[in-house]
Every structure is written in C-alpha cells, then in structure tokens.
Design a protein around this motif. Structure first.
Motif, PDB file in Angstrom:
ATOM      1  N   LEU A 109       0.766  -1.187   0.052  1.00  0.00           N
ATOM      2  CA  LEU A 109      -0.029   0.087   0.043  1.00  0.00           C
ATOM      3  C   LEU A 109       0.618   1.274   0.017  1.00  0.00           C
ATOM      4  O   LEU A 109       0.599   2.353  -0.593  1.00  0.00           O
ATOM      5  N   PHE A 110       1.931   1.175   0.733  1.00  0.00           N
ATOM      6  CA  PHE A 110       2.963   2.504   0.958  1.00  0.00           C
ATOM      7  C   PHE A 110       4.336   2.090   0.571  1.00  0.00           C
ATOM      8  O   PHE A 110       5.150   1.891   1.380  1.00  0.00           O
ATOM      9  N   PRO A 111       4.411   1.869  -0.778  1.00  0.00           N
ATOM     10  CA  PRO A 111       5.906   1.662  -1.397  1.00  0.00           C
ATOM     11  C   PRO A 111       7.064   2.443  -1.044  1.00  0.00           C
ATOM     12  O   PRO A 111       8.021   2.095  -0.990  1.00  0.00           O
ATOM     13  N   ASN A 112       6.607   3.759  -0.729  1.00  0.00           N
ATOM     14  CA  ASN A 112       7.534   4.862  -0.456  1.00  0.00           C
ATOM     15  C   ASN A 112       7.908   4.842   1.040  1.00  0.00           C
ATOM     16  O   ASN A 112       7.758   5.876   1.963  1.00  0.00           O
ATOM     17  N   THR A 113       8.217   3.632   1.783  1.00  0.00           N
ATOM     18  CA  THR A 113       8.364   3.342   2.995  1.00  0.00           C
ATOM     19  C   THR A 113       9.472   2.464   3.249  1.00  0.00           C
ATOM     20  O   THR A 113       9.687   1.498   2.743  1.00  0.00           O
ATOM     21  N   THR A 114      10.377   2.945   4.156  1.00  0.00           N
ATOM     22  CA  THR A 114      11.384   1.929   4.609  1.00  0.00           C
ATOM     23  C   THR A 114      10.828   1.089   5.924  1.00  0.00           C
ATOM     24  O   THR A 114      10.213   1.832   7.061  1.00  0.00           O
ATOM     25  N   TYR A 115      10.654  -0.029   5.859  1.00  0.00           N
ATOM     26  CA  TYR A 115       9.959  -0.956   6.850  1.00  0.00           C
ATOM     27  C   TYR A 115      11.110  -1.783   7.625  1.00  0.00           C
ATOM     28  O   TYR A 115      11.964  -2.467   7.159  1.00  0.00           O
ATOM     29  N   VAL A 116      11.241  -1.354   8.835  1.00  0.00           N
ATOM     30  CA  VAL A 116      12.325  -1.991   9.918  1.00  0.00           C
ATOM     31  C   VAL A 116      11.502  -2.913  10.711  1.00  0.00           C
ATOM     32  O   VAL A 116      10.330  -2.634  11.353  1.00  0.00           O
ATOM     33  N   VAL A 117      12.067  -4.250  10.776  1.00  0.00           N
ATOM     34  CA  VAL A 117      11.545  -5.478  11.440  1.00  0.00           C
ATOM     35  C   VAL A 117      12.360  -5.554  12.689  1.00  0.00           C
ATOM     36  O   VAL A 117      13.763  -5.857  12.256  1.00  0.00           O
ATOM     37  N   VAL A 118      12.005  -5.775  13.917  1.00  0.00           N
ATOM     38  CA  VAL A 118      12.906  -6.173  15.021  1.00  0.00           C
ATOM     39  C   VAL A 118      12.327  -7.366  15.249  1.00  0.00           C
ATOM     40  O   VAL A 118      10.978  -7.181  15.775  1.00  0.00           O
ATOM     41  N   ASP A 119      12.953  -8.371  15.676  1.00  0.00           N
ATOM     42  CA  ASP A 119      12.266  -9.785  15.774  1.00  0.00           C
ATOM     43  C   ASP A 119      13.476 -10.783  16.391  1.00  0.00           C
ATOM     44  O   ASP A 119      14.538 -10.543  16.267  1.00  0.00           O
ATOM     45  N   LEU A 120      12.780 -11.918  16.783  1.00  0.00           N
ATOM     46  CA  LEU A 120      13.543 -12.889  17.186  1.00  0.00           C
ATOM     47  C   LEU A 120      14.417 -13.548  16.014  1.00  0.00           C
ATOM     48  O   LEU A 120      13.532 -13.438  14.803  1.00  0.00           O
ATOM     49  N   PRO A 121      15.538 -14.021  15.895  1.00  0.00           N
ATOM     50  CA  PRO A 121      16.134 -14.516  14.869  1.00  0.00           C
ATOM     51  C   PRO A 121      15.416 -15.646  13.907  1.00  0.00           C
ATOM     52  O   PRO A 121      15.239 -15.760  13.013  1.00  0.00           O
ATOM     53  N   GLY A 122      14.745 -16.575  15.123  1.00  0.00           N
ATOM     54  CA  GLY A 122      13.893 -17.684  14.166  1.00  0.00           C
ATOM     55  C   GLY A 122      12.866 -17.010  13.367  1.00  0.00           C
ATOM     56  O   GLY A 122      12.314 -17.598  12.371  1.00  0.00           O
ATOM     57  N   SER A 123      12.281 -16.231  14.010  1.00  0.00           N
ATOM     58  CA  SER A 123      11.137 -15.460  13.216  1.00  0.00           C
ATOM     59  C   SER A 123      11.572 -14.614  11.846  1.00  0.00           C
ATOM     60  O   SER A 123      10.792 -14.748  10.902  1.00  0.00           O
ATOM     61  N   ILE A 124      12.570 -14.194  12.249  1.00  0.00           N
ATOM     62  CA  ILE A 124      13.226 -13.447  10.960  1.00  0.00           C
ATOM     63  C   ILE A 124      13.632 -14.358   9.948  1.00  0.00           C
ATOM     64  O   ILE A 124      13.484 -14.099   8.529  1.00  0.00           O
ATOM     65  N   LEU A 125      13.892 -15.767  10.163  1.00  0.00           N
ATOM     66  CA  LEU A 125      14.139 -16.694   9.285  1.00  0.00           C
ATOM     67  C   LEU A 125      12.814 -16.895   8.282  1.00  0.00           C
ATOM     68  O   LEU A 125      12.990 -16.903   7.107  1.00  0.00           O
ATOM     69  N   PHE A 126      11.821 -16.726   8.830  1.00  0.00           N
ATOM     70  CA  PHE A 126      10.427 -16.709   8.055  1.00  0.00           C
ATOM     71  C   PHE A 126      10.107 -15.560   7.369  1.00  0.00           C
ATOM     72  O   PHE A 126      10.185 -15.434   6.104  1.00  0.00           O
ATOM     73  N   GLY A 127      10.293 -14.340   8.014  1.00  0.00           N
ATOM     74  CA  GLY A 127       9.895 -13.138   7.452  1.00  0.00           C
ATOM     75  C   GLY A 127      10.518 -12.577   6.317  1.00  0.00           C
ATOM     76  O   GLY A 127      10.283 -12.061   5.367  1.00  0.00           O
ATOM     77  N   ALA A 128      11.784 -12.615   6.562  1.00  0.00           N
ATOM     78  CA  ALA A 128      13.140 -12.107   5.555  1.00  0.00           C
ATOM     79  C   ALA A 128      12.905 -12.926   4.307  1.00  0.00           C
ATOM     80  O   ALA A 128      12.873 -12.500   3.297  1.00  0.00           O
TER      81      ALA A 128
END
Length: 357
Positions: free
Chosen positions: A178-197
């Motif tokens: 919806l908002f492509p002109n956005t920097t999206y920062v994710v802070v998460d547990l490494p195990g969750s980042i495996l999925f999300g990234a």
C-alpha cells in the motif's frame, strides 16, 4: 507422481529464487544467533518453547520453502489445512467479515493473500483471503481511522515504520504494498526473521534489503531510508541507531514477552520521540506469567486510546475460525459470566500518543 517427477520438482525448487533467498537469510540468522548467545539475550520462556517447535526450518528442504506459508502456523496458529476445498463451507462467513471490513475502509486498503510460497485461503472476489489477511486488514483500518496512516499515503519524502515482532511478514507485505515509499524496519527474534525475511525478500525481489547481525557496529544505520526492508535481531535493540521512525507497530507479540522486554521497547520509542505506537495484543496472556499488562506498560510513556467501538461486535483476531455454533455459544456464556477476567485476555487495539513534556 513418479520418482523422476519428484526429483525434477525438488531440483526446480532448489534452483528457485525463494530457496536462494532462504539460504541467504539462514546464514544471516545464524550470525544473529551467535551474537544473541554472546549477549545472553534469551527470549521469554514462552518463546523459547515456541522456537523449539520449528528448529527443523534451519534445515528446510527446497519443497518446504516452496510452501513456506504452510509452516507459518508456528507463528500464528493458522493452518493451510483449514482452507482446503473440503472446508469451503466456511468461506461465506469469512467473505461476510471481509465485506464488513471493506465497508469501514475509506481508502481502499484491501490486500489479498499472495499465492506465492504456498499462500492459501478461500477464493473470494477472485483472490485468496484467510484469517491472517483479515487480521492485518483490520489493523490497517484501525490505524487509518486514527489518522496514523495519512503520513504514509502519497508521501513525498520517504517514511520509516518500525514493527516489533513481524512474524512471517504478513502485515509488512500489506503495508509495503500500500505504501511503497516506506522503509520497513523489522525487529524480531532470529527464528522469526528466518520466516519473515525469506518471505518478504521473495515477494519483493527488487527491494533493497539490509539484514544486520546484531553487533554494535551493524546496529548503527544512519542511512536507513536507503533501504526498503531492514531486519534487526531483538538482541540489537539497545544499540539500534537509525532516523526516528514515524510509527511503531506491534501485533500479538508484546503479549508473549516479559514485562522488562516490553518496557525497553516502549521506553526507547519515547526516547526516540516516536509520535504514535499501535498495539493489538491481549493485555495479559494466560500462557505467559512473565508479563504484567501491556496497557499498563504502554501508559507509563504514552497516552492511550482504546479503539473498541468498531470491532468489538465482530472481532477478527479472536473471533473467526471454523468452529461450531455450539462452541461459540459456550464461549459467549463464559465471557458473560467472567467478564473481568476476559477483559485482560481479549485482543484490544491500543493507540499510544506521545505525551508532551
């Protein structure tokens, strides 16, 4: 399927962009875990148990990655099985909920589930929708009605949003769509980042992505707005340096942390001067004895608004699943006879507004 056909499908999945992204992300996540160990930055007991349930994802085959969404139930509890054709009798109810939400949406923010990486759902109006889809849609509508998304809509300058605990990346996918002109920062547990990234790098193959390993040097990101996605392990939170985010969001993960962990996130948000914090969580999860109340912690630093007029009658997050009418009736009776206890266990949309000093 013959053995030859199977081997061919495995090889095709092995050569896919998704599997290449997974291998890259996995290497980065191992570096995060090493740093987490050095810092003794263990998650809550609740999450240590949850993480142990999907350690097989660190040795995932190409076919597992090709259906990554089938395995994200570890993070949300939603299973692809519930959306197979033999459960299609439940589709009209989900469609009713979708159209109810759409009637509250004044800016056309409906984003369906992507079919990529095993995306699933009932086909409604020619696209896939499931409970996760509606959960994120509901949150976007709440934030929009509170005026939090105006700054991202048709923004001339790049904005920065920070999500604590993004899970498999579903809200990030909708938000960035919806908002492509956005920097999206994710802070998460490494195990969750495996999925999300893995998910987001695959669905946005041309995105500029930064994955930091959690060391002090890597956590300093003065040029953050040059990226589309930045993934930060939770152990780097105290050292994280970047331009002030325009909004901080949390969906259903504050309730799984310790009181001290939530306090650190909210206190840092105030220190940065983040104007608004959006939270949708249980105030207290019965599964997590290490947490007091999310609203109490947020109120120490922000003025809270409870959004409870629009969605209480038809809650998405705790409301829809393929259950019988009888089970639902029993739950309503239980809620009516134990309202005070239920109030801290039900999901609530909270908007925190920074208080002026």
């Amino acid at each position: 399927m013959t053995k030859q056909e199977f081997e061919k499908s495995v090889e095709a999945a092995r050569q896919s962009q998704a599997y290449a992204q997974y291998c890259t992300v996995r290497d980065a996540v191992f570096a995060m875990l090493e740093q987490q160990s050095k810092l003794d930055a263990s998650p809550s007991g609740y999450w240590r148990t949850e993480l142990a349930g999907f350690d097989y994802m660190f040795d995932a085959s190409p076919l597992i990655i090709a259906k990554l969404r089938h395995h994200t139930y570890h993070l949300t509890g939603l299973k692809e099985y519930e959306y197979r054709n033999h459960h299609a009798r439940n589709a009209p109810r989900l469609a009713d909920r979708l159209h109810y939400l759409e009637a509250q949406d004044t800016h056309g923010m409906r984003v369906p589930e992507s079919p990529d990486l095993g995306g699933f759902g009932y086909t409604i109006d020619g696209a896939l929708y499931n409970v996760d889809t509606l959960k994120f849609y509901e949150s976007l509508i709440v934030m929009d009605q509170q005026g939090l998304l105006d700054q991202f809509r048709n923004a001339r300058e790049r904005r920065l949003v920070l999500e604590i605990g993004a899970g498999w990346g579903g809200l990030a996918y909708q938000f960035k769509t919806l908002f492509p002109n956005t920097t999206y920062v994710v802070v998460d547990l490494p195990g969750s980042i495996l999925f999300g990234a893995t998910y987001l790098k695959t669905l946005f193959p041309h995105a500029r992505t930064l994955i930091i390993d959690g060391t002090n040097a890597s956590a300093k990101i003065p040029q953050a707005k040059e990226y589309d996605f930045i993934f930060v392990p939770h152990c780097a939170w105290k050292e994280l340096t970047l331009p002030r985010p325009d909004l901080l969001m949390n969906m259903c993960s504050f309730q799984e942390m310790t009181t001290m962990q939530v306090e650190r996130y909210i206190a840092q948000a105030r220190a940065w001067g983040i104007g608004h914090v959006y939270s949708v969580n249980r105030d207290h999860s019965p599964n997590n004895p290490e947490l007091t109340r999310v609203s109490e912690i947020l109120a120490r630093h922000y003025t809270i608004t409870y959004d409870k007029n629009l969605f209480d009658a038809k809650p998405t997050i705790e409301g829809f699943s393929p259950k019988s009418v009888l089970r639902r009736a029993k739950r309503l009776v239980k809620q009516a006879t134990a309202r005070s206890r239920e109030d801290i266990r039900r999901y609530r949309h909270l908007i925190g507004t920074l208080r002026e000093n």
